[in-house]
Design a protein around this motif. Structure first.
Motif, PDB file in Angstrom:
ATOM      1  N   GLY A 101      -5.774   2.157  -0.724  1.00 55.07           N
ATOM      2  CA  GLY A 101      -6.417   3.000  -1.658  1.00 55.07           C
ATOM      3  C   GLY A 101      -6.105   2.515  -3.270  1.00 55.07           C
ATOM      4  N   LEU A 118      -5.435   2.743  -7.237  1.00 57.58           N
ATOM      5  CA  LEU A 118      -4.402   3.649  -7.699  1.00 57.58           C
ATOM      6  C   LEU A 118      -4.968   3.462  -9.494  1.00 57.58           C
ATOM      7  N   MET A 142      -4.816   8.528  -7.077  1.00 58.85           N
ATOM      8  CA  MET A 142      -5.786   7.819  -6.113  1.00 58.85           C
ATOM      9  C   MET A 142      -7.255   7.740  -6.647  1.00 58.85           C
ATOM     10  N   THR A 170       3.575   2.841  -2.731  1.00 61.92           N
ATOM     11  CA  THR A 170       2.924   2.245  -3.992  1.00 61.92           C
ATOM     12  C   THR A 170       3.303   0.857  -4.101  1.00 61.92           C
ATOM     13  N   SER A 187     -10.664   4.194  -0.785  1.00 62.61           N
ATOM     14  CA  SER A 187     -11.583   4.622  -2.148  1.00 62.61           C
ATOM     15  C   SER A 187     -13.250   4.239  -1.835  1.00 62.61           C
ATOM     16  N   THR A 230      -1.183   2.215  -1.637  1.00 64.82           N
ATOM     17  CA  THR A 230      -1.990   2.052  -2.691  1.00 64.82           C
ATOM     18  C   THR A 230      -1.055   1.455  -4.080  1.00 64.82           C
TER      19      THR A 230
END
Length: 298
Positions: free
Chosen positions: A183, A185, A199, A219, A127, A30
């Motif tokens: 994904g 953030l 997320m 991350t 996402s 992410t």
């Protein structure tokens, strides 16, 4: 890291068998928009990586010479998860990811052995997958009110949570393959104006349960030291100085790691101290002082 689905009588797996098993890494990558998440695909072996493209963001990796599958609807995403992960014997033939579903998918796509050439599946992004799933859920009969026949948002988001968690859990059980879910953030503010990160996923259920499903949450962020130029790095441990979402089940990663997904996976598979030797059960000196500081909110 997970073992494959398997039907049959209960069997105790010995320690030697368990240690010899080939296990894949299941993780979430992410980061904020534009930080370079999709570009991490360039750090993976193109001959052994399958790119599941839901975001149409391949411009960042236009020269990547690997294989790609483009996904635009939820039913295809679900069928691909069944094809990659195999049949789940806990499901009935008429349920998603059950033996019947897997057989139908293999009849349409070909034998699942076609995927043996891939070690890693790179999904970009979860996402967008949640948005595609939400659109599909809105058209289902379960998302309509029984009394009025009108759309029911609570039922829609309840179905969304079930579908997304089922999809992610099935991918997580894929034997002997690495699964990386990309994904977006978001940086938000709580009721007291304090920033926090979450997320970007439709519905709250998936975002809350996802960290418990996967092995790694990494991350990608930009760090700005007091001296020197800013640089990108992975934040990999739950306890970190930045308040960023992170998790490491392997016990091999440091809080900050170089922003290279291929090297990160190599380190996860590397040696580590055995058993309790890698754990530290001692309290810091400040916590054992005669008058330790009071924790706020306790």
């Amino acid at each position: 890291m997970s073992a494959p689905f398997g039907a049959g009588p209960l069997r105790i797996i010995t320690a030697d068998e368990r240690l010899r098993e080939a296990r894949g890494i299941k993780g979430v990558l992410t980061g904020t928009s534009g930080i370079g998440k999709t570009t991490q695909l360039l750090t993976l072996d193109p001959q052994r990586t399958l790119f599941l493209n839901l975001e149409a963001g391949e411009l960042a990796v236009q020269g990547w010479p690997g294989d790609e599958i483009r996904i635009r609807d939820w039913e295809v995403a679900r069928d691909l998860a069944a094809w990659i992960g195999g049949a789940n014997p806990a499901m009935r033939d008429d349920q998603s990811y059950g033996p019947g579903h897997f057989a139908r998918v293999c009849a349409a796509f070909g034998p699942a052995s076609q995927l043996d050439k891939y070690d890693t599946v790179f999904v970009d992004s979860i996402s967008v997958a949640s948005r595609i799933c939400l659109q599909w859920c809105k058209g289902q009969s379960q998302a309509q009110s029984d009394r009025t026949g009108k759309p029911d948002l609570r039922a829609t988001y309840g179905l969304l949570g079930q579908e997304m968690i089922g999809w992610l859990t099935h991918l997580q059980h894929t034997p002997a393959k690495n699964i990386w879910l990309v994904g977006l953030l978001d940086r938000k503010l709580d009721d007291f104006g304090k920033p926090f990160f979450s997320m970007q996923i439709e519905g709250s259920k998936t975002g809350l349960e996802l960290p418990g499903i996967v092995d790694e949450v990494v991350t990608l962020t930009e760090l700005r030291p007091e001296k020197g130029e800013p640089f990108r790095a992975f934040i990999c441990t739950t306890i970190n100085d930045f308040g960023l979402p992170a998790k490491d089940r392997s016990g091999r990663l440091s809080m900050i790691e170089p922003a290279h997904l291929g090297r990160l996976m190599a380190k996860i598979r590397g040696p580590r101290p055995d058993g309790a030797a890698r754990l530290n059960f001692d309290l810091p000196a400040a916590a054992t002082a005669p008058n330790p500081p009071t924790t706020k909110g306790a």
